[in-house]
Design an enzyme around this catalytic site. Structure first.
Site: not given
Ligand code: HXC
Length: 315
Positions: A193, A32, A175, A140, A80
């Site tokens: 959000k 997006i 959001s 910020k 980050d």
């Molecule tokens: C449960 C989960 C999980 C899942 C990750 N975690 N995936 N828990 N179900 N599917 C947990 C991990 O086990 C860990 O907890 C914690 O989340 C942190 O994850 P890490 O991989 O260690 O690192 P981090 O870099 O902090 O991860 C960030 C994240 C990841 C958000 C969890 O998914 C990510 O990087 N996503 C990429 C960006 C993204 O998601 N983009 C999409 C945005 S879409 P523990 O307890 O094991 O340590 C969006 C749309 C909004 O926002 C709505 C539109 C309609």
């Protein structure tokens, strides 16, 4: 190869609209946000996109730059949004190489489907830190530059004439609509959000007197995006699409056009608003997200199938 303009920008806007302007965008390599930035670059802006993944961010910047001959697009990786210091470093580089920051898009976000039982304390915290703290950190790090730009490009309050140098000093937070009705398996993102919406409203009030506008764009289900891949099962997409009020998902162009509207003169008196771009999707409740077989699925402890980032359910 430059992308076909019609995939990210409608024909409504005039070329050069954002000439000599600079946009700073977090999550700018995402589906997006890259369309939002590409549209602004097409219309004359230079840009700085930041993200965690170095290769992905640099590649996206090179790609976005193809939208206009002569465009400068910086792609700064290893940033980050959870770290104010890393953002401040990117902001400094952006201003020193591109000269200013006139617009900000706070788009970095984290998401996955998980029930309240399934998500760990750390996972909840991660989403809050990326979405809420990350948006705050972005604000910020950039607000001094937004204030400077707003002062430079202010609408004359007596004549109401727009500044001859165009607009500036505007921020958009990306959001969602998940928290309007409540969405199963999205408590973490809904809370985050809602916080972002509240933050934007406060920014509008506290920085409005300095000429800065702050708004939220709340996208609905947007086709071919990371969000859709993570939230809607791929084998149910067609059915969910047919059930949308407009019979389709949104396109990234819909979000890019909304961005141009808010950053151009058309948005000069729009602040503290949430612009929902979802084809009325949230009004039919949850738009299909996490709702397949609700509540049976929740009670079964099964794994989400056919979504990106799936994890085994925990009851
Ligand atoms: C449960 C989960 C999980 C899942 C990750 N975690 N995936 N828990 N179900 N599917 C947990 C991990 O086990 C860990 O907890 C914690 O989340 C942190 O994850 P890490 O991989 O260690 O690192 P981090 O870099 O902090 O991860 C960030 C994240 C990841 C958000 C969890 O998914 C990510 O990087 N996503 C990429 C960006 C993204 O998601 N983009 C999409 C945005 S879409 P523990 O307890 O094991 O340590 C969006 C749309 C909004 O926002 C709505 C539109 C309609």
């Amino acid at each position: 190869m430059p992308l076909e303009k019609s995939s990210y920008l409608s024909d409504t806007w005039k070329d050069g609209l954002f000439k000599n302007k600079v946009v700073f965008c977090t999550g700018g390599a995402g589906t997006i946000c890259s369309a939002q930035v590409r549209a602004l670059v097409h219309l004359g802006a230079n840009a700085c996109i930041v993200g965690r993944n170095v290769e992905k961010t640099e590649k996206a910047a090179r790609d976005i730059a193809t939208a206009r001959a002569g465009a400068k697009v910086l792609g700064i990786g290893a940033v980050d949004v959870r770290s104010l210091e890393s953002l401040q470093g990117a902001v400094e580089r952006c201003v020193s190489e591109l000269g200013a920051i006139d617009y900000v898009i706070a788009g970095a976000a984290g998401n996955f489907l998980a029930s309240i039982n399934q998500i760990s304390v750390n996972a909840f915290k991660s989403v809050m830190e990326i979405d809420v703290q990350g948006s705050y950190n972005t604000l910020k790090a950039t607000i001094p530059h937004l204030i400077e730009s707003a002062q430079k490009h202010r609408v004359d309050s007596t004549s109401l004439k727009p500044s001859p140098t165009g607009t500036g000093g505007r921020i958009i937070f990306v959001s969602a609509t998940l928290h309007y009705t409540g969405t199963p398996f999205q408590a973490h993102v809904s809370v985050a959000k809602a916080g972002i919406d509240a933050l934007s409203n406060s920014v509008a009030l506290e920085f409005g007197p300095l000429g800065v506008t702050s708004n939220v764009i709340a996208p609905g289900p947007i086709a071919s995006t990371e969000g859709l891949d993570r939230l809607l099962p791929s084998d149910k997409l067609d059915k969910i699409k047919r059930s949308q009020p407009l019979g389709r998902f949104g396109s990234v162009r819909d979000i890019a056009d909304a961005t141009v509207y808010l950053f151009a003169d058309t948005g000069s008196y729009v602040s503290g608003q949430i612009l929902v771009v979802d084809g009325a999707s949230w009004r039919i409740s949850s738009a299909g997200i996490g709702s397949s077989d609700y509540p049976d699925f929740l009670l079964s402890g099964d794994t989400f199938e056919n979504v990106k980032g799936k994890k085994k359910a925990k009851l």
